[in-house]
Write a protein that holds these residues in place. Structure first.
Motif: not given
Lengths: 172, 820
Positions: B165-174, B290-295, B372-385
């Motif tokens: 719960e707390q972690a989601f509050a700090t996530c940049d993207h969910i 699923t929530g992630m940081s801006r990185e 999530l990778a799409e939000i990051m505009n990142m290669d989805p394979w690299e995002f997984r790595r």
């Protein structure tokens, strides 16, 4: 309970003349499996979709679950037990190819698959991918993913073509 | 290594059951007959949910040719079955809970007369409103389908780590998404059935397919109320199972009818009955956040799983455990909040199915990764790595797992693949009409093998030199098509440098095999390998010692080989390898034909009755036995007492040392890329190309390995695009293979490559890992990712709904033509 009607049924099955006393409404698949103990012909969907019960009637591939005895009276029927190589007791090149390429796993669809392949290669000795797909799309296999089957059919095609050629050469 | 026939070389081993299968000579258990047998049929419920007011069997009993009519009062022992939780009635007593429920069974002198007898049974029901969804079953005030509630909950699971719960509050993207998966049908080609034969000694012989003969025997003994030893279960060969025949199906009815009538009883379900009564894959609703940081680092993952387990428990609870474990994927996520619930409904019974809940979970988790990778505009394979667990990280349940490089290896291998490289520059073919769109997607998975921590998972086996001088192995595993017998042959030839004609392989017969667990959970290959590792030394030591005594040659100068014991260095080079097709085809065409003749002759002879699957060894092509050995196996076998030549072992499937129920220790890893073509006029998706990379240790049996991955992949294709056993008001709408659509040869990927990564850590004591399931678990998310690239549509429900993909034709209209 009254006795079911009995009828005289004849056909050539795997090269042998057969005479049976059976109700003419008996399905061919039951004639084969129950009355003639030819259990290589399998029963699975019973609505003509899966091809496990495929046999050749006068050379044409047919789902034997959809054919009544009276409809094939006097026909020439080939089941998987009737398929063999040059001599009885040897593998037909199609069967050999299925063994070598892993064109089966549980094997329950295999007799029907081999029969359909026989009909396919009889009609198209060197089948294209499209002809293979058309020829075998009436046979379902749940185990192999069809990869091994396609490789087997291709190899069988090459083998059969080779056999045909050598026979012709011998004759000429 | 790209796995194919060419690469496999001498290891391309022909299956011993090949010739009997392609000639139709092999008798499946449903092909067996006996002269005095009668036919059994089961009366199933007219309603999905009803009270049974009365059952009148008198008219049926009075019919000519009817030998027995049984109902619940005719069950001498426990009127229940179920592998884990025996809550399914053999015959319903007062309530029916699904359309497959059995009310009575009959035995008659013909199948037709048995059907007439079923029609003559008068059942009066009080129809009740079925709980046709998990929502209905969980609604307040819903009737409880079982007494062992609470409510209609079969099982709950939970994983909580960190503070989500707390972690989601700090996530940049969910990313929040709900995934739905279908009620997939096993669709094994051979429907359930078999022959049930009481013998003169009062024992019951059961010839019916199962994945675990001993478990069937235990359950049948409980139902009949007899000692287990009074029952023999013969359970191979099997025309496919995929998990669907693990639970009892026709066995209770066949067994009870045979005992009542004192005659052999044959049972064989029609396809429609098989659909109605048989198990399916659990339909699931999986809500994920699923929530992630801006990185692009995932911090929080919340999952709610709801599984429709249907009317009875069977393996609903372990399936939910597995799904819960796998819904985190192979990712390191610090804050996790997962809850799962498996719910009783009046729908068809859901149970074990290849992948075991992993397929549903991985579809959801990998879908999240792409979003999530799409939000990051990142290669989805690299995002997984970036988010993948490290080699030494604990497993999904924070349990210790065996460390391997499998995950990074499959990631890298797929990353390098041509197919995945296409993803970078989306494939476009100018020759294609504009409504045909192409895309490439990929997914990755780790998949547990074995039953998991806290669940009895015994293994073992027997190795002996039998009195015919054959090296004999016996396991309680089953051959349902996967190629187990061929794999065992290869292992034994590898170990003893012998030829296949020296072997006798016995499986699928409780009278002849030790209890070594079931063929399930991708466990058999590993367990057989581990058993043989333990057994080979005592066996070899004795064989060499006895041969030494007989020949006066020191034991350390002797080795096992084809036909018998050889002097070291004198083994014929060619026969020291597994007999292979390559060797066979090296012979003349004529010689090959002769071998085949022997195969078929053997088949005809032994096709009388499937005494046990060991019969297949009789089909094995006979090689010219080399004769330069010191002592033959046959001569050895005559030395000493027979039981001195028998070696047994018992152990358990390896589990994590940590106390997490269901947690796995051994994992296999897979990465899959898929290229699809979507017709946006019809919504049809065609899978063009796939590449499966699998890290499961050494490839023992290449033909079997390829077959399992290809077969699993096509089964997953069906799961993704077409398969759903649709229920309406708890009744099946898709009742046969004409409406339940499994892939045909026309529907499959025209290109499917399998790459096997064989590395294991040095000194690994667990050997080859099973691959029966890994080919089926990760294709769905790869296909849906490819569909997204092709069309922009994010699919969250399987099978993919065509109407979701239909798009107006986006091309300039010809002059003078106006859109209607």
């Amino acid at each position: 309970m009254s006795k079911p009607l009995e009828n005289h049924w004849t056909a050539v099955v795997n090269g042998e003349q057969k005479h049976l006393e059976i109700a003419q409404t008996t399905r061919l698949v039951d004639v084969l499996r129950t009355h003639l103990q030819l259990t290589g012909t399998k029963v699975s969907c019973e609505v003509g979709r899966c091809g496990a019960c495929m046999v050749l009637i006068d050379g044409e591939p047919v789902n034997s679950c959809l054919v009544m005895a009276y409809q094939c009276e006097g026909s020439d029927i080939t089941t998987i037990e009737g398929l063999h190589g040059e001599e009885k007791g040897t593998l037909h090149p199609i069967q050999q190819a299925f063994v070598e390429e892993g064109g089966f796993q549980c094997g329950y669809c295999t007799p029907g698959m081999v029969i359909s392949t026989k009909a396919l290669l009889d009609a198209h000795p060197e089948p294209s991918q499209d002809q293979i797909e058309t020829g075998l799309c009436g046979n379902l296999c749940r185990c192999t993913g069809y990869g091994g089957i396609i490789r087997a059919v291709r190899k069988a095609g090459e083998r059969c073509a080779l056999t045909e050629t050598s026979t012709e050469e011998t004759v000429s | 290594m790209l796995l194919n026939r060419k690469q496999s070389g001498k290891r391309w081993h022909l299956r011993p059951d090949g010739a009997p299968k392609v000639t139709g000579q092999l008798q499946y258990l449903t092909d067996m007959t006996l002269p005095d047998m009668i036919h059994g049929r089961v009366l199933r419920s007219e309603y999905p949910y009803a009270r049974l007011l009365s059952i009148d069997t008198s008219e049926a009993e009075a019919l000519e040719g009817v030998y027995a009519v049984l109902t619940s009062k005719d069950v001498p022992g426990l009127n229940r079955f179920g592998i884990a939780t025996p809550d399914q009635p053999v015959f319903c007593e007062d309530i029916v809970r699904y359309v497959g429920d059995a009310i009575a069974a009959v035995a008659a002198d013909s199948p037709e007369r048995a059907a007439l007898a079923l029609d003559a049974i008068r059942v009066v029901y009080e129809e009740l409103t079925p709980l046709n969804s998990t929502d209905a079953a969980l609604a307040p005030g819903a009737p409880e389908l079982h007494e062992h509630g609470p409510g209609n909950v079969l099982h709950r699971t939970e994983i909580k780590r960190g503070d989500a719960e707390q972690a989601f509050a700090t996530c940049d993207h969910i990313v929040t998404e709900t995934y739905y998966t279908p009620r997939q049908m096993h669709a094994y080609m051979e429907t359930e059935g078999g022959l049930f034969v009481p013998d003169e000694e009062g024992r019951l012989n059961v010839y019916a397919a199962t994945q675990h003969g001993y478990k069937d025997r235990m359950q049948l003994a409980r139902i009949i109320g007899c000692p287990e030893e009074d029952i023999r279960v013969v359970s191979s060969p099997i025309g496919g199972s995929f998990g669907g025949k693990d639970e009892l199906n026709v066995q209770p009815y066949g067994a009870l009818l045979a005992l009542r009538c004192g005659r052999p009883v044959k049972m064989h379900n029609s396809r429609k009955e098989s659909v109605r009564a048989g198990l399916k894959r659990h339909p699931m609703k999986i809500e994920m956040q699923t929530g992630m940081s801006r990185e692009g680092i995932i911090h929080a993952h919340r999952v709610r799983i709801t599984a429709d387990t249907g009317a009875y428990a069977t393996l609903g609870a372990p399936v939910l455990n597995f799904c819960t474990e796998h819904c985190l994927g192979p990712y390191a996520i610090p804050n996790v909040d997962v809850e799962g619930v498996s719910v009783y409904t009046n729908n068809g019974v859901s149970g074990e199915f290849r992948g075991f809940g992993g397929n549903q979970a991985i579809f959801g988790m990998e879908g999240q990764m792409d979003r999530l990778a799409e939000i990051m505009n990142m290669d989805p394979w690299e995002f997984r790595r970036r988010n993948m667990r490290e080699k030494n990280d604990p497993g999904p349940l924070n349990q210790r797992i065996l460390v391997t490089d499998g995950l990074s290896q499959v990631w890298e291998a797929l990353d390098r693949s041509e197919l995945w490289q296409k993803h970078q520059s989306p494939p476009a073919d100018p020759a294609l009409p504009p409504w045909i769109k192409r895309g490439v997607g990929a997914a990755i998975a780790m998949h547990g093998a074995g039953l998991g921590y806290g669940i009895p998972d015994p293994a073992g086996g027997r190795l002996s030199l039998n009195n015919e001088g054959k090296i004999e192995v016996a396991f309680s595993y089953e051959e349902f098509g996967q190629g187990l017998v061929a794999t065992l042959e290869i292992m034994l030839c590898d170990l003893f440098q012998c030829s296949t004609s020296d072997l006798s392989i016995i499986i699928g017969d409780t009278d002849r095999v030790p209890h070594s667990g079931s063929s399930t959970a991708s466990r058999s290959t590993t367990m057989a390998w581990m058993a043989l590792q333990r057994l080979q030394t005592p066996f070899r030591s004795r064989a060499l010692a006895v041969a030494s005594e007989m020949s006066d040659i020191p034991a350390d100068e002797l080795v096992t080989g084809p036909g018998g014991i050889w002097r070291k260095g004198q083994l014929p080079a060619d026969t020291s390898e597994v007999e292979t097709d390559v060797q066979k085809t090296g012979k003349s065409e004529k010689a090959e034909r002769t071998e085949v003749a022997e195969i078929v002759a053997g088949g005809t002879e032994s096709a009388q009755i499937a005494e046990s699957y060991s019969g297949v060894s009789q089909y094995q092509a006979k090689l010219e036995a080399p004769s330069d050995f010191v002592v033959s196996y046959a001569e050895l076998a005559m030395q000493g007492e027979a039981d001195e030549w028998i070696f047994d072992t018992k152990f358990d499937y390896p589990t994590t040392p940590d106390n997490v129920v269901g947690g796995h220790y051994l994992y296999t890893y897979a990465a899959v890329a898929a290229e699809v073509e979507v017709n946006t006029l019809t919504g049809e998706t065609k899978l063009l190309d796939t590449r499966h990379v699998v890290a499961a240790g050494p490839v023992i049996n290449p033909m079997g390995y390829i077959g399992q991955i290809e077969g699993g992949s096509v089964m997953a294709l069906g799961f993704t695009l077409t398969e759903d056993a649709v229920m309406q008001d708890s009744r099946y709408v898709t009742t046969n293979l004409d409406t339940y659509l499994i892939p045909t040869i026309r529907d499959i990927h025209t290109n499917l490559e399998v790459e096997a990564i064989e590395d294991l850590p040095e000194g690994d004591s667990f050997g080859p890992r099973g691959i029966g399931e890994i080919g089926s678990v990760a294709l769905a998310p790869a296909i849906t990712a490819a569909i997204h690239q092709a069309t922009g549509v994010r699919v969250n429900r399987l099978p993919v709904q065509r109407e979701q993909l239909v798009r107006p034709l986006n091309v300039p209209l010809q002059e003078g033509v106006s859109p209607s």
